[in-house]
Structures are given as structure tokens and as C-alpha cells.
Write an enzyme that holds these catalytic residues in place. Structure first.
Site, PDB file in Angstrom:
ATOM      1  N   GLU A 180       6.265  -0.602   6.675  1.00 50.08           N
ATOM      2  CA  GLU A 180       4.927  -0.025   6.841  1.00 50.08           C
ATOM      3  C   GLU A 180       5.061   1.478   7.086  1.00 50.08           C
ATOM      4  O   GLU A 180       4.897   1.969   8.197  1.00 50.08           O
ATOM      5  CB  GLU A 180       4.197  -0.707   8.013  1.00 50.08           C
ATOM      6  CG  GLU A 180       2.750  -0.287   8.146  1.00 50.08           C
ATOM      7  CD  GLU A 180       2.469   0.714   9.260  1.00 50.08           C
ATOM      8  OE1 GLU A 180       1.399   1.328   9.228  1.00 50.08           O
ATOM      9  OE2 GLU A 180       3.324   0.876  10.155  1.00 50.08           O
ATOM     10  N   ASP A 183       6.912  -2.605  11.283  1.00 54.06           N
ATOM     11  CA  ASP A 183       5.898  -1.644  11.715  1.00 54.06           C
ATOM     12  C   ASP A 183       6.520  -0.262  11.936  1.00 54.06           C
ATOM     13  O   ASP A 183       7.583  -0.133  12.552  1.00 54.06           O
ATOM     14  CB  ASP A 183       5.269  -2.151  13.022  1.00 54.06           C
ATOM     15  CG  ASP A 183       4.120  -1.282  13.478  1.00 54.06           C
ATOM     16  OD1 ASP A 183       3.158  -1.154  12.712  1.00 54.06           O
ATOM     17  OD2 ASP A 183       4.195  -0.725  14.591  1.00 54.06           O
TER      18      ASP A 183
END
Ligand code: GLC
Length: 648
Positions: free
Chosen positions: A325, A283
């Protein structure tokens, strides 16, 4: 360069840990020795200046050894199988779905029976949105983690997760989980200790006694959530310090300048790998390195951290691929696949966010020229890496492609973006979309877009108005968007609910823990009564589900769709049509998509430009075969329709 001392250090460390380097553990040993000097170089690049750098490097080695020891035999043999397949994740046979376990089916235990539904659709890869402990109301959908190893009781237990993974593995389904690398919840044990004044843990974060440095940093750091969480720092009363909080004020940024943080987080990564994760979603990696005077995004050191993670994973738990990401500009995204010596040696996957946003651009304007202008850059992706392709996900849609891409088509970039924002928030008179602006920044006028695939494609409005032709048109748009992203190369990731056309859910407005974040409008709670309609002929759910199912089946059947850097964009013959060729030896699949509300004409010459001219083309979507006509004759594609034409 080969480093004898390092070789010896690794041999000794493995032997001290009773590893059988000549036998069972030989593969691990070989991978370790082969990559040791690169690991050492990267570690030194980041942390060589640290007083305890040598000792910490030994801790890193030990962390890798422990993780490999903890890897069970099943996963180790899967690692070998994947290595033999070579780039297993480039396959055309993988189709993913991203879902919130609680909103999809309540809890992890219930997931098991839902695997039947997913298999029926053709999905064999699941991204379970964050399920580790996260304070309710201050969780950012689970992206504010207070314990990286404890499953939040809302979802179940770690044992439930282990059972589910086993079941999925038996069913040949792949699993993706997140590692939230950039920050922790301010209730994570490290943050709690930092608040209590422990210097060791204060060094895990960015903490300042006064506003001197925060003020300087704020000058160059953009704001991520300007509406709900302006600025990049939050004052903590307990320890009387300013803490860096780039996202929400309850998400404290971790300090990767501290080697101990790196090692601790790597250990968490290994923990997930050893749960059987096939692809790890890292993330927000763009944010993991901070430096005064910069935007603190996409810094070279962030890439060094990722490369180091990749190498450590490749040595220790090699069956796990990495997805970065990074939702960043087209030029920046390429760097996440690695550059120079590290080309294709950083993240295995990135999200094709530019392509996703450009599809939304094209379907609003009916014009594909901006999409085409961006392809030169998107096509730079190195061989051996892949995209996650998608139309919607749990996040907003950012219009982050470059101004020159817009201007090249003769539009004014500012006005064009304003039009798109008005279009998708439903403010423009021509709009059928029902979305909303997300994170409007009053200083820059920037904004992103929230809304579900169906609502943005006009289904919500058409249903409200009980307008049958518009309902049909919106379904066509939904399928056009999905088909484009399914065939362009990479692993398609469906967002749960989109397979049956869920429109926006406005109930988040009544929940204090969610109403400050309109991304919740497109994170539906699945109503399984509604989903039963997938088997009722003629219902909206049935139409969208069965067509999505067909797209997935076709993808699995057509090996030419596997992502082997085998994509050529067709010369534009019609500005409303996006067309690309997927090719392999003796195989050609022409994929054409009409983004406009009128029939589009494409000269047959388009199928004669790439090697042997086509004489017959079989459309797998409509199941019909065309004789290729003369250059002054045309293939006609209906409004918001597409064809998947295989050269015969
Ligand atoms: C990622 C997630 C997003 C979250 C952010 C902060 O971008 O996708 O949902 O808000 O990271 O963790």
C-alpha cells in the site's frame, strides 16, 4: 549464486525439525534451497553489520520452518493449485470489496450471511479492514494495532475469523487482511515495555533522549497528518523520551534497522498467511526505513525489506500474494514491483492510486489529457504483477501525480490543483461535489480530499435539491468512474456502500475518537433496510447495484480483461474521451469513456489503427452492435457514458 554451506545449513535445520525433505516436505525444501542465497544476500545487505547477524539469520530460518510446519494441509494444497495456475491473481474473474466489518454488519459472525449479498453482487474477494486489537478512540480505523494476533472483541474472536475464512474458501472467495508493518499502537506490549524502560524494547522503536536528532529529522521529513498530528515525534512522559510517530501520536514507528523487529514482524506475516489470507495488504511500506537527511520515504532499504519478505513468503507460504500500500508518485510506485534483478519480485500488487486520482481530475474538468500524459509511466508495470484498481477507498484522495503531467496540457499545476480542491470541497461555483479537504498543510498549502464516491459525483447535492435530472447524472458519473477502473487492468476493489450510492455520513463529528479525522465521512454504517432497495426497481440503490453487478459480470465474461500487460491507450481523438484497448490473440475490446457533460464524437478511424481494422463492434454495455463507418463519420458517446466495444 549457489552457496553450498547455506544449502547444508538449510538441509540440517529442516532435518533437525523432523521435516521429510525427500517426501512430504520436499516442495518446501526445494523452494528454500532455490531461494536461500538471495534471502541470505538481502538479509546481509540489511543486517550484515549487526554483531549477531549469523545467529539472527539462523533465527530467521527457524521462523520460516515453524511457519511452514504450522501451515495446514488444506492451505498447502491450495498453494500448489495456485502455483499450477501461474499468477492466479491476474485473472479477470476476481472482484473485491473493502469493508469495515463492524460498520458493514456488526461483527465477524454476521459476515457469513452477508456473503450471499456479496456473491449476488459478484464480489469474490474481501478486504476486511483491520480487525486486530486496537485501542478505541486511538485506533486510526484499526491501523494502530496493540496485538497483532488477537481479534478485537468489537469484531469477535479469532475463531470467528477462522470460521469465516473457511466458509469463504468453500465459496471460492479470496481473503485480504492488513499487516500494519510500519508502526504499532503505543499500547502494544513492545511499546508498554519500552515505556517501562526495557532497552531491548526501546530498540524496537525510534526513541531519543532529547530533540537533537528529532529536530534534524523533522527538517526533511514531510508531515502526514499536519492538522491532527503535526511533526514526526511525540514526547513520552513515562520513559521521558521522544518517540518517532510519523502518523498519529499514538502510532509508534517500528525500527526495521533492528533485525529482531524484522523477524518478529515476518512471524506475524506468517501468522496471517496461515489463517488463509490470499493477499496480504502491507500497510504504508513506503515508510519502513528511516535515514537522517532524507524524507524517510521510499528509501532503497525499504525495498530490500519488502524483497526479503516476498522471498520468505514465497518459500514458506507461497499461496499468499503481497499488496504494497504505497500511495506515492508514479515514478516511485513502479519500484514497489521490484527493479533490476528483482523485477516482478517484490510486491505482486500495488494500488493504482495515480490512475484513481486522475479519474477524479478528469471528471471534474471533463478533460482527459492529464490522465493520458501519466500513462507512459503507469504502463511500466512489469508482467506478472498487477494493480488494485479503485475509485474510492477508506482513505483520502491525494493529487500526487507529477506537475509536468498537468503542465503538459497547458495548465498551471498549482492553479489546477487549487481548482480541484475547491471543486471537490464544493467551494467552486460549478461544483456538484460535496466533499471536504483533508490534512491541509498551512505551510505548503497541500491538501487531500475526503468524501464518498456518490457525494463527490454529485448525488448528495442532487438529493438535497430533489433534482431528478441531476440525480440521474450523478448515477451516470458513479458508473463511469467504476467502469473505467474495472476494465483498465488489475483487480477492482469496490469500497463498501459505493455499490448502492451511500453519500457522506457526518455522524463522525459527534464522536471524539473520530471527529479529528474527516475520512470518517466516507466510511458509512450500512443500513440494511436501505440496502434492501437493491431489489426495488427504479430506486437509486437498485440502479447502482444492478449496474455494478452487470459490470462485474461482464468483466468475468471477457477474459481479455485479465491483466497480462495487454493494454494500449488509443490515440486521443477527443480530449473528453479516455480510450484504451484490451487485447489478446484474436480478441480486442475497445473501452471508451466520455468524461464530459456533452456528447462526445470519436472518429471511426480510432478502431482501425491497431492491427486488423474493425468492421463491426459490439457494445457489451448497451448490448448493441455498430457497423464501423468511414473515417469522417463518428461514434457518438452520450455525456458521462461509456462503451465496451468488442471487435467482431
Ligand atoms: C495507511 C492506511 C491509513 C492509515 C495509515 C497509517 O495509509 O490506509 O488509513 O491512516 O496507513 O497506518
Amino acid at each position: 549464486m549457489y552457496n553450498y554451506q547455506l544449502h547444508q545449513q538449510i538441509t540440517e535445520s529442516l532435518q533437525q525439525n523432523d521435516l521429510d525433505i525427500a517426501g512430504n516436505d520436499n516442495l518446501f525444501y526445494t523452494r528454500f534451497v532455490a531461494n536461500a542465497s538471495s534471502i541470505n544476500t538481502l538479509f546481509t545487505e540489511l543486517y550484515g553489520h549487526h554483531a549477531k547477524s549469523k545467529e539472527l539469520f539462523a533465527v530467521l530460518i527457524q521462523t520460516m520452518i515453524n511457519a511452514n510446519k504450522n501451515r495446514n494441509a488444506v492451505l498447502k494444497s491450495k498453494d500448489e493449485e495456485k502455483a499450477i495456475q501461474d499468477h492466479w491473481f491476474l485473472s479477470n474473474e476476481i472482484t473485491g470489496m473493502s469493508l469495515y466489518v463492524d460498520r458493514f454488519c456488526g461483527n465477524i459472525k454476521n459476515m457469513e450471511e452477508k456473503l450471499i449479498y456479496l456473491k449476488k453482487l459478484g464480489v469474490n474477494f474481501l478486504h476486511l479492514m483491520p480487525i486486530f486489537q486496537s485501542p478505541q478512540g486511538e485506533s486510526d480505523g484499526g491501523y494502530a494495532v496493540s496485538d497483532f494476533r488477537k481479534v478485537d472483541e468489537r469484531f469477535g474472536t479469532l475463531d470467528d475469523l477462522i470460521l469465516l475464512q473457511k466458509k469463504m474458501s468453500d465459496e471460492k472467495m479470496y481473503l485480504m487482511l492488513d499487516i500494519v508493518l510500519n508502526h504499532t499502537s503505543y499500547h502494544h506490549e513492545w511499546a508498554e515495555k519500552a515505556k517501562q524502560g526495557y532497552k531491548k524494547y526501546q530498540d524496537y522503536f525510534y526513541m531519543f533522549d532529547d530533540r537533537h536528532i528529532p529536530d534534524q529529522l523533522d527538517k526533511t521529513m514531510p508531515e502526514i497528518f499536519p492538522e491532527s498530528s503535526p511533526g514526526n515525534f511525540t514526547y513520552n512522559e513515562e520513559c521521558k523520551k521522544w518517540v518517532m510517530t510519523v502518523f498519529h501520536n499514538y502510532q509508534w514507528d517500528l525500527n526495521f534497522g533492528n533485525p529482531t523487529v524484522f523477524i518478529e514482524m515476518l512471524d506475524n506475516i506468517f501468522f496471517y498467511a496461515n489463517l488463509g489470507v490470499d493477499i496480504l495488504r502491507i500497510d504504508a511500506p513506503a515508510f519502513i526505513w528511516k535515514q537522517l537527511g532524507t524524507t524517510c520515504q521510499n528509501l532503497p532499504q525499504a525495498h530490500t525489506v519488502l524483497r526479503l519478505i516476498k522471498l520468505c513468503v514465497q518459500v514458506t507460504t507461497p499461496g499468499m500474494a503481497l499488496l504494497g500500500e504505497a500511495i506515492v508518485a508514479p515514478k516511485e510506485i513502479m519500484k514497489y514491483f521490484g527493479t533490476g534483478l528483482y523485477t516482478a519480485k517484490e510486491c505482486d500488487f500495488a494500488y493504482n492510486a495515480t490512475q484513481m486520482a486522475l479519474q477524479w481530475d478528469a471528471i471534474a474538468t471533463g478533460d482527459t489529457r492529464i490522465m493520458l500524459a501519466a500513462q507512459n509511466e503507469i504502463l511500466q508495470k512489469p508482467y506478472g504483477t498487477s494493480w488494485i484498481t479503485y475509485t474510492r477507498c477508506h482513505d483520502d484522495i491525494g493529487l500526487g501525480y507529477d506537475d509536468w503531467m498537468i503542465e503538459q496540457t497547458g495548465f498551471n499545476a498549482y492553479e489546477h490543483r487549487t481548482f480541484l480542491k475547491n471543486y471537490y470541497s464544493g467551494a467552486h461555483h460549478s461544483s456538484t461535489a460535496r466533499g471536504a479537504l483533508f490534512s491541509v498543510n498551512p505551510k505548503t498549502n497541500d491538501a487531500r480530499i475526503s468524501g464518498s464516491l456518490a457525494s463527490l459525483c454529485g448525488l448528495e447535492k442532487a438529493l438535497q435539491e430533489k433534482n431528478k435530472p441531476e440525480i440521474e447524472l450523478s448515477i451516470k458519473k458513479i458508473l463511469l468512474m467504476q467502469a473505467h477502473s474495472f476494465f483498465i487492468g488489475g483487480v477492482p476493489m469496490i469500497f463498501y456502500g459505493d455499490e448502492v450510492g451511500y453519500t457522506n455520513d457526518y455522524s463522525y463529528l459527534n464522536d471524539e475518537g473520530k471527529n479529528y479525522d474527516n475520512r470518517w465521512m466516507h466510511r458509512p454504517i450500512i443500513d440494511w433496510q436501505k440496502n434492501k432497495n437493491i431489489d426495488v426497481e427504479g430506486t437509486i440503490e437498485n440502479k447502482i447495484f444492478s449496474s455494478t453487478q452487470k459490470l462485474i459480470e461482464l468483466r468475468k465474461k471477457l477474459s481479455v480483461v485479465a491483466d497480462y500487460k495487454n493494454l494500449i491507450w488509443l490515440t486521443p481523438h477527443n480530449i473528453h474521451v479516455a480510450g484504451y484497448l484490451r487485447h489478446a490473440i484474436n480478441k480486442k475490446l475497445y473501452c471508451l469513456f466520455n468524461f464530459s457533460n456533452a456528447p462526445a464524437y470519436v472518429t471511426w478511424y480510432a478502431f482501425k489503427e491497431h492491427g486488423t481494422a474493425a468492421k463491426k463492434l459490439h457494445d457489451h454495455w448497451e448490448n448493441k452492435t455498430y457497423d464501423v463507418g468511414a473515417d469522417n463519420e463518428f461514434l457518438i458517446i452520450k455525456p458521462y457514458s461509456f462503451c465496451l466495444l468488442e471487435q467482431q
